[in-house]
Design an enzyme around this catalytic site. Structure first.
Site, PDB file in Angstrom:
ATOM      1  N   SER A   1       0.647  -1.258  -0.061  1.00 14.95           N
ATOM      2  CA  SER A   1      -0.003   0.045   0.080  1.00 14.95           C
ATOM      3  C   SER A   1       0.803   1.305  -0.273  1.00 14.95           C
ATOM      4  O   SER A   1       0.306   2.260  -0.307  1.00 14.95           O
ATOM      5  CB  SER A   1      -0.819  -0.012   1.554  1.00 14.95           C
TER       6      SER A   1
ATOM      7  N   HIS B   1      -1.801  -3.071  -6.972  1.00 14.91           N
ATOM      8  CA  HIS B   1      -2.569  -2.678  -5.358  1.00 14.91           C
ATOM      9  C   HIS B   1      -3.990  -2.973  -5.698  1.00 14.91           C
ATOM     10  O   HIS B   1      -4.599  -2.161  -6.404  1.00 14.91           O
ATOM     11  CB  HIS B   1      -2.146  -1.122  -5.070  1.00 14.91           C
TER      12      HIS B   1
ATOM     13  N   GLU C   1      -4.444  -1.052  -8.934  1.00 16.02           N
ATOM     14  CA  GLU C   1      -3.658  -0.026  -9.294  1.00 16.02           C
ATOM     15  C   GLU C   1      -2.363  -0.534  -9.676  1.00 16.02           C
ATOM     16  O   GLU C   1      -1.845  -1.463  -9.209  1.00 16.02           O
ATOM     17  CB  GLU C   1      -3.586   1.130  -8.297  1.00 16.02           C
TER      18      GLU C   1
ATOM     19  N   ASN D   1      -5.727   6.124  -2.488  1.00 13.22           N
ATOM     20  CA  ASN D   1      -5.444   6.352  -1.004  1.00 13.22           C
ATOM     21  C   ASN D   1      -5.043   7.681  -0.705  1.00 13.22           C
ATOM     22  O   ASN D   1      -5.651   8.289   0.362  1.00 13.22           O
ATOM     23  CB  ASN D   1      -4.130   5.456  -0.421  1.00 13.22           C
TER      24      ASN D   1
HETATM   25  N1  LIG Z   1      -6.019  -4.413   4.284  1.00 12.50           N
HETATM   26  C1  LIG Z   1      -6.169  -3.770   3.266  1.00 12.50           C
HETATM   27  O1  LIG Z   1      -7.265  -3.160   3.184  1.00 12.50           O
HETATM   28  C2  LIG Z   1      -5.066  -3.723   2.174  1.00 12.50           C
HETATM   29  C3  LIG Z   1      -5.603  -2.879   0.983  1.00 12.50           C
HETATM   30  C4  LIG Z   1      -4.601  -2.870   0.035  1.00 12.50           C
HETATM   31  C5  LIG Z   1      -3.271  -3.623  -0.027  1.00 12.50           C
HETATM   32  N2  LIG Z   1      -2.754  -3.800   1.475  1.00 12.50           N
HETATM   33  C6  LIG Z   1      -1.579  -4.280   1.484  1.00 12.50           C
HETATM   34  O2  LIG Z   1      -1.662  -5.857   1.227  1.00 12.50           O
HETATM   35  C7  LIG Z   1      -0.612  -6.559   2.210  1.00 12.50           C
HETATM   36  C8  LIG Z   1      -1.209  -7.499   3.361  1.00 12.50           C
HETATM   37  O3  LIG Z   1      -2.179  -6.682   3.883  1.00 12.50           O
HETATM   38  P1  LIG Z   1      -3.368  -7.517   4.764  1.00 12.50           P
HETATM   39  O4  LIG Z   1      -4.411  -6.496   5.283  1.00 12.50           O
HETATM   40  O5  LIG Z   1      -3.910  -8.709   4.065  1.00 12.50           O
HETATM   41  O6  LIG Z   1      -2.384  -8.004   6.063  1.00 12.50           O
HETATM   42  P2  LIG Z   1      -2.769  -9.317   6.917  1.00 12.50           P
HETATM   43  O7  LIG Z   1      -1.940  -9.184   8.254  1.00 12.50           O
HETATM   44  O8  LIG Z   1      -4.280  -9.855   6.926  1.00 12.50           O
HETATM   45  O9  LIG Z   1      -2.115 -10.523   6.047  1.00 12.50           O
HETATM   46  C9  LIG Z   1      -0.763 -10.663   6.205  1.00 12.50           C
HETATM   47  C10 LIG Z   1      -0.234 -12.239   5.813  1.00 12.50           C
HETATM   48  O10 LIG Z   1       1.036 -12.201   5.648  1.00 12.50           O
HETATM   49  C11 LIG Z   1       1.485 -13.366   6.354  1.00 12.50           C
HETATM   50  N3  LIG Z   1       2.857 -13.119   6.312  1.00 12.50           N
HETATM   51  C12 LIG Z   1       3.699 -12.314   7.094  1.00 12.50           C
HETATM   52  N4  LIG Z   1       5.058 -12.545   6.754  1.00 12.50           N
HETATM   53  C13 LIG Z   1       5.186 -13.459   5.878  1.00 12.50           C
HETATM   54  C14 LIG Z   1       6.066 -14.109   5.161  1.00 12.50           C
HETATM   55  N5  LIG Z   1       7.443 -13.638   5.410  1.00 12.50           N
HETATM   56  N6  LIG Z   1       6.196 -15.056   4.205  1.00 12.50           N
HETATM   57  C15 LIG Z   1       4.715 -15.561   4.147  1.00 12.50           C
HETATM   58  N7  LIG Z   1       3.602 -14.891   4.709  1.00 12.50           N
HETATM   59  C16 LIG Z   1       3.995 -13.718   5.570  1.00 12.50           C
HETATM   60  C17 LIG Z   1       0.899 -13.308   7.775  1.00 12.50           C
HETATM   61  O11 LIG Z   1       0.874 -14.591   8.452  1.00 12.50           O
HETATM   62  C18 LIG Z   1      -0.438 -12.856   7.496  1.00 12.50           C
HETATM   63  O12 LIG Z   1      -1.465 -13.929   7.006  1.00 12.50           O
HETATM   64  C19 LIG Z   1       0.018  -5.502   2.832  1.00 12.50           C
HETATM   65  O13 LIG Z   1       1.290  -5.053   2.158  1.00 12.50           O
HETATM   66  C20 LIG Z   1      -1.085  -4.087   2.876  1.00 12.50           C
HETATM   67  O14 LIG Z   1      -0.312  -3.175   3.071  1.00 12.50           O
HETATM   68  C21 LIG Z   1      -3.836  -4.050   2.466  1.00 12.50           C
END
Ligand SMILES: NC(=O)c1ccc[n+]([C@@H]2O[C@H](COP(=O)([O-])OP(=O)(O)OC[C@H]3O[C@@H](n4cnc5c(N)ncnc54)[C@H](O)[C@@H]3O)[C@@H](O)[C@H]2O)c1
Length: 315
Positions: A123, A144, A156, A195
């Site tokens: 993000s 994204h 994106e 964002n």
């Molecule tokens: N939450 C949102 O609305 C949103 C929207 C767009 C982008 N994002 C981006 O997406 C990504 C994930 O966000 P999320 O909300 O799904 O987070 P989340 O915490 O729900 O999920 C992240 C997952 O990654 C796993 N993980 C962490 N380190 C790891 C590794 N080294 N190898 C394998 N798995 C690993 C964790 O166990 C977890 O299950 C982030 O970069 C976030 O910025 C999130």
């Protein structure tokens, strides 16, 4: 790598975003390996995908047999190397931590074929920085997605300084193939497009709430019944063209002097965070929740999103 060569997908990180991104690929016929550093996350991901798919069946977006076929295309794989080894397109959705992302891109590169496209759902980070430890950063790109990714159309696309034009074109073509709406962001700026736009609106929303100009319920109701209603069909620039740019220039010229222009996280948010009021996660944010009410809100949201998706993007 050309779009026709993409046959197999891997998703790394199976949390809120990753499980649903994997589902989006599988729904359109692609076999997907899903992996995560934590086994518990993989079990939750599997249940969440099934539950998302059940809502799609209930809304007649897919049949029971398509649900089973979609589930059959998703393989839960514990080992990173095994998950990405034969993938043509990998999407990383691990925690938002630059060092962790840099390391995982470096590791994935060791296991994948030289032309596999490696995409990040970051993000906030620049792909230029995420890919800095890679030997072939030309195949790394930011894609994204928006929550919930299997329903929200936009993705994106942002290139790093070394991302190749071919990687960008293939990622874009592939997202179109799985019925997403990719939009290319021309510069690696923080927050990309959406964002930034969202933060600009939210700054004023928090400020209005803090000043007590309307209740939290009424602010949400007013935005959904006006901006939300219009924006589902027309972009903000088209809406202004329809309103007339003369009046827009006059009104916005006056209003911009009045509205909030702070560059800090707003006090109302900081206070809530200090009190542990983090939203649905803790049962209280701007509103109060029980586990049952959260489930009902998400179900209602998903049902409405599915209907909107069918009407606006799949007809
Ligand atoms: N939450 C949102 O609305 C949103 C929207 C767009 C982008 N994002 C981006 O997406 C990504 C994930 O966000 P999320 O909300 O799904 O987070 P989340 O915490 O729900 O999920 C992240 C997952 O990654 C796993 N993980 C962490 N380190 C790891 C590794 N080294 N190898 C394998 N798995 C690993 C964790 O166990 C977890 O299950 C982030 O970069 C976030 O910025 C999130």
């Amino acid at each position: 790598m050309k779009v026709g060569q993409i046959k197999k997908i891997a998703v790394v990180g199976a949390g809120l975003m990753g499980h649903s991104i994997a589902q989006a690929f599988a729904q359109e016929g692609f076999p997907v390996n899903v992996t995560d550093a934590f086994e518990s996350a993989l079990a939750v991901a599997k249940d969440s995908i099934r539950s998302n798919l059940v809502t799609l069946v209930e809304e007649k977006f897919m049949s029971e047999s398509e649900l089973e076929q979609t589930l059959g295309r998703i393989a839960i794989v514990k080992d990173l190397a095994q998950a990405v080894r034969d993938a043509d397109f990998v999407t990383e959705a691990i925690f938002e931590d630059l060092e962790a992302k840099q390391n995982i891109f470096k590791e994935m590169e060791r296991f994948c074929a030289p032309d596999t496209i490696l995409a990040s759902n970051t993000s906030s980070f620049r792909m230029t920085d995420i890919s800095s430890l890679m030997t072939r950063p030309e195949r790394a790109i930011t894609t994204h997605w928006f929550n919930p990714p299997h329903l929200v159309p936009l993705v994106e696309i942002v290139l790093g300084e070394k991302t190749s034009e071919e990687t960008c074109q293939t990622a874009q073509d592939f997202l179109v193939k799985i019925k997403k709406v990719p939009v290319r962001v021309r510069k690696e700026i923080p927050g990309f497009l959406i964002n930034r736009i969202q933060a600009a609106m939210n700054r004023e929303v928090y400020s209005l709430s803090e000043m007590g100009i309307a209740s939290a319920e009424d602010i949400d109701l007013a935005v959904v019944a006006s901006l939300g209603f219009r924006l589902a069909s027309l972009g903000p620039l088209r809406i202004r063209d329809l309103a007339g740019l003369g009046v827009t220039c006059k009104v916005e010229g006056e209003l911009l002097k009045e509205i909030n222009s702070s560059t800090e996280a707003p006090k109302i948010l900081r206070d809530k965070v200090t009190r542990g009021e983090l939203g649905t996660k803790t049962g209280k944010g701007f509103f109060e929740y029980t586990p049952e009410s959260v489930e009902a809100i998400i179900k209602k949201r998903d049902r409405q999103f599915i209907r909107r998706l069918k009407e606006l993007y799949r007809s």
